[in-house]
Design a protein around this motif. Structure first.
Motif, PDB file in Angstrom:
ATOM      1  N   ILE A 172       0.747  -1.099   0.313  1.00  0.00           N
ATOM      2  CA  ILE A 172      -0.168  -0.007   0.250  1.00  0.00           C
ATOM      3  C   ILE A 172       1.001   1.004   0.103  1.00  0.00           C
ATOM      4  O   ILE A 172       1.654   1.412   1.081  1.00  0.00           O
ATOM      5  CB  ILE A 172      -1.192   0.090   1.038  1.00  0.00           C
ATOM      6  N   ARG A 173       0.861   2.084  -1.142  1.00  0.00           N
ATOM      7  CA  ARG A 173       2.084   2.975  -1.174  1.00  0.00           C
ATOM      8  C   ARG A 173       0.423   4.169  -1.238  1.00  0.00           C
ATOM      9  O   ARG A 173       0.016   4.561  -2.241  1.00  0.00           O
ATOM     10  CB  ARG A 173       2.083   3.344  -2.282  1.00  0.00           C
ATOM     11  N   GLY A 174       0.749   5.122   0.538  1.00  0.00           N
ATOM     12  CA  GLY A 174       0.037   6.106  -0.115  1.00  0.00           C
ATOM     13  C   GLY A 174      -1.595   5.263  -0.102  1.00  0.00           C
ATOM     14  O   GLY A 174      -2.484   4.243   0.693  1.00  0.00           O
ATOM     15  N   ALA A 175      -2.737   6.247  -0.544  1.00  0.00           N
ATOM     16  CA  ALA A 175      -3.932   5.100  -0.789  1.00  0.00           C
ATOM     17  C   ALA A 175      -4.085   4.669  -1.307  1.00  0.00           C
ATOM     18  O   ALA A 175      -5.241   4.426  -2.575  1.00  0.00           O
ATOM     19  CB  ALA A 175      -4.699   6.511  -0.841  1.00  0.00           C
ATOM     20  N   THR A 176      -2.732   4.337  -2.466  1.00  0.00           N
ATOM     21  CA  THR A 176      -2.765   3.144  -3.930  1.00  0.00           C
ATOM     22  C   THR A 176      -2.298   1.772  -3.221  1.00  0.00           C
ATOM     23  O   THR A 176      -0.849   2.108  -3.189  1.00  0.00           O
ATOM     24  CB  THR A 176      -2.015   4.487  -5.238  1.00  0.00           C
ATOM     25  N   ALA A 177      -3.029   0.865  -3.808  1.00  0.00           N
ATOM     26  CA  ALA A 177      -3.002  -0.970  -3.290  1.00  0.00           C
ATOM     27  C   ALA A 177      -2.242  -1.165  -4.485  1.00  0.00           C
ATOM     28  O   ALA A 177      -2.228  -0.819  -5.822  1.00  0.00           O
ATOM     29  CB  ALA A 177      -4.279  -1.313  -3.983  1.00  0.00           C
ATOM     30  N   VAL A 178      -0.705  -1.807  -4.702  1.00  0.00           N
ATOM     31  CA  VAL A 178       0.221  -2.409  -5.880  1.00  0.00           C
ATOM     32  C   VAL A 178      -0.231  -3.440  -5.774  1.00  0.00           C
ATOM     33  O   VAL A 178      -0.027  -4.595  -4.239  1.00  0.00           O
ATOM     34  CB  VAL A 178       1.619  -2.071  -5.280  1.00  0.00           C
ATOM     35  N   VAL A 179      -0.553  -4.703  -6.276  1.00  0.00           N
ATOM     36  CA  VAL A 179      -1.261  -5.702  -6.743  1.00  0.00           C
ATOM     37  C   VAL A 179      -0.136  -6.527  -7.482  1.00  0.00           C
ATOM     38  O   VAL A 179       0.107  -6.223  -8.724  1.00  0.00           O
ATOM     39  CB  VAL A 179      -2.698  -5.626  -6.593  1.00  0.00           C
ATOM     40  N   TRP A 180      -0.607  -7.878  -7.857  1.00  0.00           N
ATOM     41  CA  TRP A 180       0.169  -8.805  -8.876  1.00  0.00           C
ATOM     42  C   TRP A 180      -1.030  -9.784  -8.970  1.00  0.00           C
ATOM     43  O   TRP A 180      -1.832  -9.882  -8.054  1.00  0.00           O
ATOM     44  CB  TRP A 180       1.466  -9.144  -7.980  1.00  0.00           C
ATOM     45  N   ARG A 181      -0.680 -10.597 -10.303  1.00  0.00           N
ATOM     46  CA  ARG A 181      -2.711 -10.931 -10.715  1.00  0.00           C
ATOM     47  C   ARG A 181      -2.310 -12.655  -9.818  1.00  0.00           C
ATOM     48  O   ARG A 181      -1.186 -12.798 -10.231  1.00  0.00           O
ATOM     49  CB  ARG A 181      -2.470 -11.469 -11.867  1.00  0.00           C
ATOM     50  N   GLU A 182      -3.418 -13.216  -9.568  1.00  0.00           N
ATOM     51  CA  GLU A 182      -3.359 -14.953  -9.505  1.00  0.00           C
ATOM     52  C   GLU A 182      -3.756 -15.258 -10.540  1.00  0.00           C
ATOM     53  O   GLU A 182      -4.536 -14.930 -11.942  1.00  0.00           O
ATOM     54  CB  GLU A 182      -4.895 -14.685  -8.484  1.00  0.00           C
ATOM     55  N   PRO A 183      -3.352 -16.997 -10.187  1.00  0.00           N
ATOM     56  CA  PRO A 183      -1.953 -16.917  -9.339  1.00  0.00           C
ATOM     57  C   PRO A 183      -0.839 -17.164  -9.829  1.00  0.00           C
ATOM     58  O   PRO A 183      -0.493 -16.227 -10.377  1.00  0.00           O
ATOM     59  CB  PRO A 183      -1.609 -18.956  -9.668  1.00  0.00           C
ATOM     60  N   TRP A 184       0.043 -16.003  -8.864  1.00  0.00           N
ATOM     61  CA  TRP A 184       1.226 -15.588  -8.904  1.00  0.00           C
ATOM     62  C   TRP A 184       2.125 -16.077  -7.493  1.00  0.00           C
ATOM     63  O   TRP A 184       1.918 -16.723  -6.788  1.00  0.00           O
ATOM     64  CB  TRP A 184       0.441 -14.112  -7.886  1.00  0.00           C
ATOM     65  N   GLU A 185       3.468 -15.713  -8.049  1.00  0.00           N
ATOM     66  CA  GLU A 185       4.746 -16.156  -8.019  1.00  0.00           C
ATOM     67  C   GLU A 185       5.235 -14.496  -7.819  1.00  0.00           C
ATOM     68  O   GLU A 185       4.816 -13.584  -8.898  1.00  0.00           O
ATOM     69  CB  GLU A 185       5.116 -16.793  -9.149  1.00  0.00           C
ATOM     70  N   LEU A 186       5.813 -14.888  -6.717  1.00  0.00           N
ATOM     71  CA  LEU A 186       6.760 -13.282  -7.194  1.00  0.00           C
ATOM     72  C   LEU A 186       7.761 -12.713  -7.989  1.00  0.00           C
ATOM     73  O   LEU A 186       8.284 -13.718  -8.308  1.00  0.00           O
ATOM     74  CB  LEU A 186       6.807 -12.720  -5.442  1.00  0.00           C
ATOM     75  N   PRO A 187       7.745 -11.696  -8.470  1.00  0.00           N
ATOM     76  CA  PRO A 187       8.683 -12.082  -9.882  1.00  0.00           C
ATOM     77  C   PRO A 187      10.472 -11.198  -9.315  1.00  0.00           C
ATOM     78  O   PRO A 187      10.318 -11.444  -7.712  1.00  0.00           O
ATOM     79  CB  PRO A 187       8.443 -10.047  -9.855  1.00  0.00           C
TER      80      PRO A 187
END
Length: 109
Positions: free
Chosen positions: A93-108
């Protein structure tokens, strides 16, 4: 005092009962009331949770629903374009913005 005993007996009984409660009851109550070692609060509690995309989300702009609330969002990966209805994971969460990643997910990497 109600039994008519001298004052020093009241003082001794009070002292013994007080010390007993502090040494025996307090640790047990403290263990029972402990919620956990780490309680995440506020936006930290949302990180790692799931969200649903409600408006197309890319690396610049978008909207997601997290725990019933609408949040502005952007994808973590600049190449990802997330379509409405997709399940995503909240990475930050950066400020009022969520940083998201698609499911099914693996960390980059």
């Amino acid at each position: 005092a109600g039994l008519g005993l001298p004052l020093w007996v009241d003082v001794v009984v009070f002292t013994v009962v007080s010390l007993g409660l502090v040494t025996l009851a307090r640790p047990a109550l403290k263990r029972r009331m402990r919620v956990g070692d780490e309680v995440r609060m506020h936006t930290d509690a949302l990180i790692g949770g799931k969200a649903t995309v409600v408006a197309t989300t890319d690396s610049q702009d978008g909207r997601v629903r997290i725990a019933g609330e609408l949040w502005s969002a952007r994808s973590f990966d600049e190449t990802q374009v997330l379509e409405e209805g997709q399940e995503v994971v909240v990475l930050d969460i950066r400020g009022a913005t969520a940083v998201v990643w698609r499911e099914p997910w693996e960390l980059p990497s």
